[in-house]
Write an enzyme that holds these catalytic residues in place. Structure first.
Site, PDB file in Angstrom:
ATOM      1  N   HIS A   9      -4.586   0.836  11.503  1.00 45.41           N
ATOM      2  CA  HIS A   9      -5.929   0.294  11.773  1.00 45.41           C
ATOM      3  C   HIS A   9      -6.082   0.140  13.273  1.00 45.41           C
ATOM      4  O   HIS A   9      -6.388  -0.952  13.762  1.00 45.41           O
ATOM      5  CB  HIS A   9      -6.127  -1.085  11.136  1.00 45.41           C
ATOM      6  CG  HIS A   9      -5.404  -1.326   9.858  1.00 45.41           C
ATOM      7  ND1 HIS A   9      -4.516  -2.350   9.678  1.00 45.41           N
ATOM      8  CD2 HIS A   9      -5.460  -0.668   8.690  1.00 45.41           C
ATOM      9  CE1 HIS A   9      -4.039  -2.323   8.443  1.00 45.41           C
ATOM     10  NE2 HIS A   9      -4.588  -1.317   7.813  1.00 45.41           N
TER      11      HIS A   9
ATOM     12  N   HIS B 171      -0.179   5.149   8.073  1.00 48.96           N
ATOM     13  CA  HIS B 171      -1.438   4.459   7.807  1.00 48.96           C
ATOM     14  C   HIS B 171      -1.605   3.378   8.867  1.00 48.96           C
ATOM     15  O   HIS B 171      -0.677   2.602   9.111  1.00 48.96           O
ATOM     16  CB  HIS B 171      -1.394   3.836   6.405  1.00 48.96           C
ATOM     17  CG  HIS B 171      -2.514   2.886   6.160  1.00 48.96           C
ATOM     18  ND1 HIS B 171      -3.840   3.259   6.263  1.00 48.96           N
ATOM     19  CD2 HIS B 171      -2.519   1.566   5.831  1.00 48.96           C
ATOM     20  CE1 HIS B 171      -4.608   2.207   6.000  1.00 48.96           C
ATOM     21  NE2 HIS B 171      -3.831   1.175   5.738  1.00 48.96           N
TER      22      HIS B 171
ATOM     23  N   GLU C 260       0.802  -1.225   0.000  1.00 47.18           N
ATOM     24  CA  GLU C 260       0.000   0.000   0.000  1.00 47.18           C
ATOM     25  C   GLU C 260       0.840   1.283   0.000  1.00 47.18           C
ATOM     26  O   GLU C 260       0.364   2.317   0.476  1.00 47.18           O
ATOM     27  CB  GLU C 260      -0.915   0.009   1.241  1.00 47.18           C
ATOM     28  CG  GLU C 260      -1.964  -1.078   1.241  1.00 47.18           C
ATOM     29  CD  GLU C 260      -2.978  -0.846   2.349  1.00 47.18           C
ATOM     30  OE1 GLU C 260      -4.170  -0.692   2.050  1.00 47.18           O
ATOM     31  OE2 GLU C 260      -2.560  -0.801   3.531  1.00 47.18           O
TER      32      GLU C 260
ATOM     33  N   HIS D 110     -11.730   0.043   6.887  1.00 49.98           N
ATOM     34  CA  HIS D 110     -10.314  -0.237   6.659  1.00 49.98           C
ATOM     35  C   HIS D 110      -9.419   0.358   7.763  1.00 49.98           C
ATOM     36  O   HIS D 110      -8.679  -0.380   8.397  1.00 49.98           O
ATOM     37  CB  HIS D 110      -9.919   0.312   5.268  1.00 49.98           C
ATOM     38  CG  HIS D 110      -8.485   0.076   4.900  1.00 49.98           C
ATOM     39  ND1 HIS D 110      -8.022   0.070   3.612  1.00 49.98           N
ATOM     40  CD2 HIS D 110      -7.387  -0.144   5.669  1.00 49.98           C
ATOM     41  CE1 HIS D 110      -6.711  -0.154   3.606  1.00 49.98           C
ATOM     42  NE2 HIS D 110      -6.315  -0.296   4.830  1.00 49.98           N
TER      43      HIS D 110
END
Lengths: 287, 287, 287, 287
Positions: free
Chosen positions: D98, D96, D77, D166
């Protein structure tokens, strides 16, 4: 008026216990009124309470001015401490924090009431202070003397005040009472929040609160709990090192900034601790 | 009637497991009925259960009087233990706690019912005791014999009783059954609380509870779980040191109070542990 | 047919990762189909998965009978593994657990659906199995072959089955896929539960699930996550010791029972680990 | 254009802090724009951020192509980083993740608004990006340049964007601002979620947000918090080892895959750390 090494150590331990037990994270601070000069208080230089060393403890007037010209950065919000010491001669120790346990109350404005015996340590009423009432839009920090004085008025005669969208400030008649109250008021917040979602609840009566509070302001109760928290600190290797004399106070802050990318500041702490162990062992043999 | 070093160690380990697994914090206590004199029970001097050493274990009559004149501070609430041992000859071990898991039930008065097989370890019914019913406003502690007796009546023939705005008391037919029940009743409380908020739920049937309870009162089940909890303790360096003879019992408490500001009490624990390792290794070779 | 030391170690590590990451506590178990004899599977003797050593791994037929006469206690619920291996030739690894994350779903009967990309690892549907449907009141354990077969039927072609008032069983096409799925299905359960209380939510579409699931069944995805979990184990000192030959398998269990009051079993683990370090260091120098 | 060892170390520490403070687990990634070539960025090879070593940091073009032919696996990603650096010249660092704290918002679509002073670090608005809007059903990963560009558009001028089903992506004007914002936006999410369930809540006014945000974008604020997080890492033995020269970069990944069953990869990390200690001590003496 030099502060004893023992007292500096006690203040550092109080800082670290509150860091270790989840009351304080990178921010928040813990102070003690000077034991011999009630017009002064002791507070760390600006750093996370969990890292405070005895050598970080500085002396301030009740106007929150440092007694000696500062060579290190100071907490911006120290007027919280100074203004409360001015308004409340009975207060010996103050802690300002943003613990996860109380934030939902500070944000929602729901009342924190004692719902179990140990929760009575925070007293029957926890008033709210909203910076908007007196000052309108601010950055929410309490940095001006009049902001500290406004917070002290909201605290009134109580033991804890919630600060809307910010956190809480807790006071004690001793450092250990303060630590005890700060930790168990957080537990009370968690249990109250859970109980409200689970079903109905009835708080303690005012009679129960008064009688339980009497128990939880006794020094022997604080001693039992303090031993528990201190041993937990010790076992994780988080007890502050004994204060080493003649360390120039200005340096740690400066070098922390310069070398932080290499985490030298962090290593220094570990190094000190390792070095301290043999010395401590020797000391104990001699006794 | 001296208690064996092994038994003292077992009681200390039970205290520490319940501390380490989150059932007990600075407060709460764990006792064992004397194995040879059912009119006596064993309980630590007053200190956080997670810190209890084999040498802290003292002997009490069922009236909760110490057999030997006490030189250390005693738990104020020991009548919880004495009065339950009087009322329930089948009970061999007792734990009083205020775990975060059960407090929302103790506060809200919502019923704790078994909702998974291991939850059946606590039995089909967990009664409530409210100090107000018999005594009106109190400081919520159970310190008078009649308060302990009232609690024992509320417990009745069950394995656990919730105490309104205070905590819970759990009993067992052995020390390991007690530890097992205390831990899994906390799990049951957490799962029940979560399940209620997530959707509908149906508890176990009385047939399921009876059959599952039969499994969770078997010693081999307790052995498997005890090994797990004991190894977890050991790995964190929290296993009590083997009892050292001729340590004057009065001193630890006294010195803990005097030297706590310097955390000497805490260091002593660490020191013992370090010192104990070579000795333990030798001991094992000899066996 | 002796199992390689490497494979025993891998199975022990899988057990310990699932223990360390909060999927399994004192109970639960993890098995692997025999890599050369698909009519057999490998499973530890009865003990908490977080403690499993390579030497604890035993071989069983798909009827869940031990290949060699057992000298140690066996898991009562091993038919869960045998009956699933019989019904699902594609399944290589099985884990049965009661993690805190999934219990509210197992208790409430609310559907577990994938709500984030990694949650797709558990597949689009997680069926429920209720022991009452086929067997009425039981102790909730799955101990008879027909109970295992009933559970396998409920699992069907899926990757995970929730067991009402009991827990969950997860399967994988490899040991690492199993560990990955077990951990991320727990995360999915936690996030779903929180999201439902926070507001509306829409699950992944079946197209999204299929495409995401394809990613999370790739070995390189499992390798990245496995390295993370294995290093976490290693850093806490929880990696199993390399298997030592000629250790009589029967002894650990027996001595654990006999000496548990003194926590000798626990100390042995620590002792082994300490002893193993110099050896491991030497081994690395030689390479 | 070689990157300095100090900078590699700083990036590795940022990765590990976010791993250690619960923002990132096995997945997620953290990048830094090249300090001398704004058309490049620095990002680890594909591995869990908590394990990143200085030697893992590679250089990429803003089209997310590696500058040197890759010998190790890369994050799939990375266009998240490249496309944001293209669209936002003011952005110096990107993360990034989660995290459990923000997933309920990403799943439910409930708005994340600042509810306490430190929450203002994330800015007044956190927009949502839904991969379905531009791309329909996907595996939810952001792997194509147009997917990254779409996400960058949704981020717009803001500091954080939530990605439906996501996770989230956070940006900063420095690496330390990024870490600060990532951690305190998670705290804000947790407190907001709890406060909503407890009662009403009023977010900060836009004036309060602007003034508080000014405080939390000051480097000295970041320094205080960074010291806290760095010491926490150090104390758990999680600080990356100083970079060792002439280590062939390709090998760690290959050997990790091959030897993972024996956890050699994990041991290697520990070995490095142990070996590094005396060297580090020496290095400090020399300075």
């Amino acid at each position: 008026m030099p502060i004893s090494a023992e007292l500096r150590h006690e203040v550092a331990v109080a800082n670290r216990i509150l860091g270790h037990e989840g009351v304080i994270d990178a921010f928040g601070h813990v102070s003690l009124r000077h034991p011999e000069r009630p017009d002064r208080y002791l507070l760390s230089r600006s750093r996370a309470p969990a890292l405070v060393e005895p050598g970080d403890i500085l002396e301030f007037t009740l106007d929150s001015e440092p007694i000696e010209p500062p060579t290190v950065q100071l907490y911006a919000e120290r007027v919280i401490h100074g203004e409360i010491y001015k308004a409340r001669p009975d207060v010996i120790a103050v802690c300002h924090h943003h613990s996860a346990a109380i934030m939902p109350f500070a944000i929602s404005g729901e009342a924190m009431v004692p719902v179990f015996h140990l929760g009575a340590a925070m007293g029957p009423v926890v008033p709210f202070w909203d910076s908007r009432d007196d000052f309108g839009d601010t950055n929410l920090l309490v940095v001006k003397p009049e902001e500290g004085a406004s917070l002290a008025r909201a605290l009134g005669k109580h033991s804890m005040v919630l600060m809307r969208r910010h956190g809480a400030t807790v006071v004690g008649a001793s450092l250990r009472e303060l630590v005890f109250r700060a930790i168990y008021s957080c537990d009370n917040a968690r249990y109250l929040s859970e109980a409200k979602r689970l079903g109905n609840f009835g708080p303690l009566t005012s009679g129960e609160i008064a009688m339980a509070q009497e128990i939880y302001t006794r020094p022997n109760t604080h001693t039992r709990a303090w031993e528990y928290w201190a041993v937990r600190l010790e076992k994780r290797g988080e007890m502050p090192a004994p204060e080493v004399k003649s360390v120039p106070k200005a340096k740690p802050a400066a070098s922390a900034k310069k070398t932080a990318p290499k985490a030298t500041a962090a290593r220094k702490v570990v190094k000190k601790k390792v070095a301290a162990k043999p010395r401590a062992a020797k000391g104990r043999k001699r006794r």
